[in-house]
Design a protein around this motif. Structure first.
Motif, short mmCIF file in Angstrom:
data_model
loop_
_atom_site.label_atom_id
_atom_site.label_comp_id
_atom_site.label_asym_id
_atom_site.label_seq_id
_atom_site.Cartn_x
_atom_site.Cartn_y
_atom_site.Cartn_z
N ILE A 168 0.84 -1.20 0.00
CA ILE A 168 0.00 0.00 0.00
C ILE A 168 0.88 1.25 0.00
O ILE A 168 1.98 1.24 0.55
CB ILE A 168 -0.95 -0.01 1.22
CG1 ILE A 168 -2.07 1.03 1.09
CG2 ILE A 168 -0.18 0.18 2.52
CD1 ILE A 168 -3.18 0.84 2.09
N GLY A 169 0.38 2.31 -0.62
CA GLY A 169 1.14 3.55 -0.73
C GLY A 169 1.02 4.42 0.49
O GLY A 169 0.52 5.54 0.43
N ASP A 170 1.51 3.91 1.63
CA ASP A 170 1.44 4.62 2.90
C ASP A 170 2.86 5.05 3.26
O ASP A 170 3.59 4.34 3.94
CB ASP A 170 0.84 3.69 3.96
CG ASP A 170 0.49 4.42 5.25
OD1 ASP A 170 0.90 5.59 5.40
OD2 ASP A 170 -0.19 3.82 6.10
N ALA A 171 3.25 6.24 2.82
CA ALA A 171 4.64 6.66 2.87
C ALA A 171 5.19 6.70 4.29
O ALA A 171 6.30 6.21 4.55
CB ALA A 171 4.79 8.03 2.21
N GLN A 172 4.46 7.29 5.21
CA GLN A 172 5.00 7.44 6.56
C GLN A 172 5.04 6.12 7.31
O GLN A 172 5.90 5.93 8.17
CB GLN A 172 4.21 8.52 7.30
CG GLN A 172 4.41 9.89 6.67
CD GLN A 172 3.75 11.01 7.43
OE1 GLN A 172 3.53 10.92 8.63
NE2 GLN A 172 3.44 12.10 6.73
N ALA A 173 4.17 5.20 6.98
CA ALA A 173 4.26 3.86 7.57
C ALA A 173 5.54 3.16 7.13
O ALA A 173 6.03 2.27 7.83
CB ALA A 173 3.04 3.03 7.18
N GLU A 218 0.71 12.29 3.69
CA GLU A 218 -0.10 12.45 4.90
C GLU A 218 -1.42 11.68 4.76
O GLU A 218 -2.51 12.25 4.77
CB GLU A 218 -0.35 13.93 5.19
CG GLU A 218 0.91 14.72 5.52
CD GLU A 218 1.42 14.46 6.95
OE1 GLU A 218 0.88 13.56 7.63
OE2 GLU A 218 2.36 15.17 7.37
N CYS A 219 -1.31 10.36 4.66
CA CYS A 219 -2.48 9.52 4.39
C CYS A 219 -3.53 9.61 5.50
O CYS A 219 -4.74 9.64 5.23
CB CYS A 219 -2.06 8.07 4.23
SG CYS A 219 -0.86 7.77 2.92
N GLY A 220 -3.08 9.63 6.75
CA GLY A 220 -4.02 9.53 7.86
C GLY A 220 -4.89 10.75 8.07
O GLY A 220 -5.94 10.64 8.72
N PHE A 221 -4.50 11.89 7.55
CA PHE A 221 -5.31 13.10 7.75
C PHE A 221 -6.51 13.17 6.81
O PHE A 221 -7.42 13.95 7.05
CB PHE A 221 -4.44 14.35 7.58
CG PHE A 221 -3.60 14.65 8.78
CD1 PHE A 221 -4.13 15.32 9.87
CD2 PHE A 221 -2.29 14.25 8.84
CE1 PHE A 221 -3.36 15.59 10.99
CE2 PHE A 221 -1.50 14.51 9.95
CZ PHE A 221 -2.03 15.18 11.04
N ARG A 222 -6.50 12.36 5.76
CA ARG A 222 -7.63 12.24 4.84
C ARG A 222 -8.07 13.60 4.29
O ARG A 222 -9.23 14.01 4.43
CB ARG A 222 -8.83 11.55 5.52
CG ARG A 222 -8.51 10.24 6.23
CD ARG A 222 -7.83 9.22 5.32
NE ARG A 222 -8.64 8.84 4.19
CZ ARG A 222 -8.20 8.82 2.94
NH1 ARG A 222 -6.95 9.16 2.66
NH2 ARG A 222 -8.99 8.45 1.97
N GLY A 278 -7.78 17.58 8.27
CA GLY A 278 -7.39 17.26 6.90
C GLY A 278 -7.56 18.44 5.97
O GLY A 278 -6.76 18.65 5.04
N GLN A 279 -8.60 19.25 6.19
CA GLN A 279 -8.78 20.47 5.40
C GLN A 279 -7.62 21.44 5.65
O GLN A 279 -7.10 22.06 4.72
CB GLN A 279 -10.11 21.14 5.76
CG GLN A 279 -11.36 20.32 5.41
CD GLN A 279 -12.63 21.12 5.66
OE1 GLN A 279 -12.74 22.29 5.27
NE2 GLN A 279 -13.59 20.50 6.33
N SER A 317 -5.24 14.87 -3.63
CA SER A 317 -5.21 14.36 -2.27
C SER A 317 -3.93 14.78 -1.57
O SER A 317 -2.91 15.05 -2.21
CB SER A 317 -5.30 12.82 -2.31
OG SER A 317 -4.97 12.24 -1.07
N THR A 318 -3.97 14.81 -0.24
CA THR A 318 -2.77 15.05 0.56
C THR A 318 -2.04 13.75 0.90
O THR A 318 -0.98 13.78 1.54
CB THR A 318 -3.11 15.77 1.88
OG1 THR A 318 -3.97 14.91 2.66
CG2 THR A 318 -3.81 17.09 1.62
N SER A 319 -2.57 12.62 0.48
CA SER A 319 -2.03 11.33 0.91
C SER A 319 -0.78 10.94 0.13
O SER A 319 0.01 10.12 0.63
CB SER A 319 -3.09 10.23 0.74
OG SER A 319 -4.22 10.51 1.52
#
Length: 606
Positions: free
Chosen positions: A178-183, A429-433, A464-465, A421-423
C-alpha cells in the motif's frame, strides 16, 4: 438444513502453502452445500483442536464458525481453531492436515453455511439472526478491495505470530502492498506539522519554538474555523478560505487558467469525492444501467464502488508493451462492446497511473478529451499522484488545463471532475484524509445535488482540510520556512525517483520478470512468468495463480505485495503491485529477496 459434518474432527497444519509438491489429507463431501461461493474461505470450529491456518480467502468476506458456537464475518486477525477452503468447487472440501479424530473424542461440531436449521435454533434457545450473509445487501458481498484484502490479513497474522515468538524464515513483515509513505519510514514535512500542531493546540502560538510564518498560517486557518477551532464542523463543501486557496493553487498549476472556488469541494481524501461523483452518475436498470469505463489494471476503489452501486464496470486495457499507454482505439472497442448491455456514461483516467506508474502525454490527454466529447462521456481525472513524476521527458498535464487550452467546443461543454489528495505526492499524509474535487461544466442543478449528498456526511475532517491548505499554499520564497520546506520536499521526490530507477533496473535484469519504467506515482507493476505446475496448484487451491505466488512469497520471505488479479490484467498474464516507498537500502534488499524467491519458485514448480 445446514450441512453438518458430524463424526469428523481435524487437526491441520499450514503445509498447504509448501512451495514444493505436497499431499492432500483426507477430504470429505458435502451433499447440501449452499450459499458459500467457490473460493470463499470457510472457517470451521473444532473443539480442542490446535490452531491452524489454511488457504486465505480469495474474496473480501470470510464466514467464520468459531469456538463456542459463534458465527459471522471473520474479523482481521481472527484465529479460528481450524481453517479449510473450497478447493475444487462447492461439493468437495479439502484441507491439508495430520490427523482425523472421532467427533466423540473431540466434541467437534462443524457447520458450513449461514443458514441455521430451525429445529437446532429452537433447541438451543437461539433465534436466527436478522442480518446474515443470505439476507445482507448482495452488492456489498460483491465488493472486493485487493489492496487491503486477504493477503494483507495474512500479513497481520504473521506479524502477530512473530511478536509471539513463532519461528519464521524472516524477522519482519515488509508491507509493500500500500502507498502509505510514513508507515514505510518517510518523515513528515516539518512546516506542515508545525502549523497543524499550532492549529490543534493554539496555546503553542506563544512558544518561541515555532517560526513566525507557521504561526501566521495557523492563525489564518483558525480564524476561518467555526469557534476558531479545528474541533468545529465546517460547511459541507469545506472551509471557504481553504477552497479559495485550492482554486488559486489550480490557477498557478495550470498557468493562470481561472478556477472558481464554488466549483471546488473538499473531501475525505480523494476517494470520498470519487465515490460521490460516481453516485451521481449511476442510474437506470438493465440495458440502461450506467456503465463506467475504467483502465485495466485499475485502482480497486473503482471496481469496488461500481459493484456496491450496482453499476456496470467497462474495462479498457492499457498497453503493457508500450509502457502502459492509453490507446483511444481500445476505448472505442470497450465502448462499442459495452453498449450491447449497458449505457456508458463516464470515463475514468488515472494519471499518473496506479498501479502502473505511467504518465500520460499531452497528446494522449487531448485524444481522450475528444473521445469523451464525441461519445458524450463524463470525464473523471484521478490526479492524486501529480507531484510524483520521475522519468526524464515525462511531465504532468492536468486534464483541466488541457481541456481549457483546447478551446470551444470542448472547453465550454465537456464535463470533468478532477481529484487530488494530501495522501501522496511528497506529503504522504495519508491519515489526515485531506482531498478535493474540482468540477468543470457540471450542470448547476446537479452540483447542488452533489452538495446535498456531501451534506449527509456533514463535512470532511477539519484537520485534513487544514493540511490541504498548507499543501496548496506552501511557504513563499520570502518566508522563514521556505528553505527548509523546499529542501525536504526535493529530498523526498529525489529519493522516490532513485527508488523508481532501482526497481525498474532490478526487475528488468531478473529472468522471468519484466517491468516497465516507473514514470510516476509510487508503484511498480511487474509481470511474472509462472510455471504451468504452479498455475495448476493454484487452481487446486481455488486461488488465482498470482495470488498463490504472492502468498508463497509472503510465507517464505515476509514480503507483502498485492497480486495483479486484484487490479485486473489481460487473460494469461500475471503481475503484482509493490510500492517503491521502503527506505532505499531496505528496498534494495526487498528486491533482491523477491527476485531470488521467484527463481526458486520457478525451479520448484518446473
Amino acid at each position: 438444513m445446514a450441512p453438518v459434518l458430524g463424526g469428523v474432527g481435524l487437526t491441520c497444519s499450514p503445509s498447504w502453502l509448501s512451495t514444493g509438491p505436497s499431499t492432500q489429507c483426507p477430504s470429505w463431501s458435502i451433499s447440501a452445500w449452499k450459499g458459500v461461493p467457490t473460493g470463499l474461505l470457510v472457517k470451521f470450529s473444532v473443539g480442542g483442536g490446535a490452531a491452524a491456518q489454511g488457504p486465505p480467502a480469495t474474496r473480501a468476506a470470510t464466514w467464520a464458525l468459531l469456538p463456542g458456537g459463534g458465527q459471522g464475518l471473520a474479523l482481521p486477525g481472527a484465529r479460528p481453531i481450524l481453517t479449510c477452503a473450497p478447493a475444487w468447487g462447492p461439493e468437495v472440501q479439502a484441507c491439508t492436515g495430520e490427523a482425523v479424530v472421532a467427533a466423540e473424542q473431540r466434541s467437534a461440531r462443524v457447520m458450513a453455511s449461514s443458514t441455521v436449521d430451525q429445529s437446532q435454533v429452537a433447541g438451543n434457545g437461539l433465534r436466527e439472526k436478522v442480518l446474515t450473509l443470505n439476507s445482507m445487501n448482495p452488492r456489498v458481498r460483491k465488493v472486493e478491495y485487493a489492496v487491503r484484502g486477504p493477503i494483507v490479513q495474512r500479513a497481520l497474522e504473521l506479524e502477530q505470530e512473530l511478536r509471539q515468538g513463532v519461528k519464521k524464515p524472516f524477522t519482519e513483515v515488509i508491507r509493500a502492498n500500500i502507498g502509505d509513505a510514513q508507515a514505510m519510514g518517510q518523515r513528515p514535512i516539518t512546516f506542515l506539522r508545525q502549523v497543524l500542531a499550532l492549529c490543534v493546540n493554539p496555546d503553542l502560538l506563544n512558544s518561541p519554538n515555532f517560526p513566525d510564518d507557521a504561526k501566521r498560517r495557523a492563525e489564518r486557518i483558525l480564524q476561518a474555523c467555526g469557534g476558531h477551532s479545528l474541533g468545529a464542523y465546517s460547511i459541507s463543501s469545506g472551509i471557504q478560505l481553504i477552497r479559495e486557496d485550492v482554486a488559486q493553487y489550480i490557477e498557478r498549476r495550470d498557468g493562470g487558467i481561472p478556477a472558481d472556488p464554488n466549483n471546488v469541494f473538499l473531501s475525505t481524501g480523494a476517494s470520498d469525492a470519487i465515490v460521490t461523483v460516481l453516485k451521481l452518475l449511476v442510474a437506470g436498470e438493465g440495458h440502461t444501467r450506467t456503465g463506467v469505463l475504467i483502465p485495466i489494471p485499475q485502482y480497486p476503489l473503482y471496481s469496488a464502488t461500481l459493484a456496491e452501486l450496482g453499476a456496470v464496470q467497462v474495462d479498457y486495457y492499457l498497453e503493457e508493451e508500450r509502457a502502459w499507454a492509453l490507446d483511444v482505439a481500445e476505448l472505442h472497442r470497450a465502448l462499442c462492446q459495452a453498449r450491447d448491455h449497458c449505457r456508458p456514461r463516464a470515463l475514468c483516467v488515472i494519471n499518473p497511473g496506479n498501479p502502473t506508474g505511467q504518465v500520460q502525454t499531452r497528446e494522449c490527454i487531448e485524444a481522450v478529451i475528444r473521445f469523451a466529447f464525441q461519445e458524450r462521456l463524463f470525464l473523471l481525472a484521478d490526479e492524486v499522484y501529480q507531484d510524483n513524476v520521475y522519468a526524464a521527458g515525462s511531465q504532468f498535464h492536468s486534464f483541466k488545463k488541457v481541456l481549457m487550452e483546447m478551446g470551444p467546443p470542448y472547453a465550454m461543454q465537456q464535463e470533468l471532475a478532477s481529484f487530488h489528495s494530501t495522501s501522496k505526492g511528497y506529503m504522504g499524509e495519508c491519515g489526515f484524509r485531506g482531498g478535493y474535487v474540482e468540477v468543470v461544466n457540471m450542470d448547476p442543478a446537479v452540483q447542488q445535488q452533489m452538495l446535498k449528498l456531501m451534506s449527509v456526511r456533514l463535512c470532511p475532517p477539519v484537520p485534513g482540510q487544514a493540511l490541504l491548505d498548507l499543501v496548496v499554499s506552501p511557504p513563499a520564497p520570502t518566508d522563514p520556512s521556505f528553505m527548509q520546506f523546499q529542501a525536504e520536499r526535493q529530498a523526498v521526490l529525489a529519493e522516490l525517483a532513485a527508488k523508481a530507477r532501482l526497481t525498474e533496473q532490478v526487475f528488468s535484469e531478473a529472468p522471468g520478470i519484466s517491468c516497465n519504467p516507473v514514470q510516476g506515482a509510487m508503484y511498480s507493476f511487474p509481470r511474472v512468468q509462472l510455471p504451468p505446475r504452479a498455475v495448476q496448484r493454484a487452481q487446486e487451491l481455488g486461488l488465482a495463480p498470482d495470488m498463490f505466488f504472492c502468498l508463497c512469497l509472503l510465507e517464505e520471505t515476509g514480503i507483502c505485495v498485492v497480486p495483479g488479479s486484484g487490479f485486473g490484467q489481460r487473460e494469461g498474464t500475471y503481475h503484482f503491485r509493490m510500492t517503491i516507498l521502503p527506505p532505499l537500502e531496505k528496498l534494495r534488499l526487498l528486491l533482491e529477496k523477491l527476485t531470488r524467491f521467484h527463481a526458486k519458485f520457478t525451479l520448484e514448480y518446473s
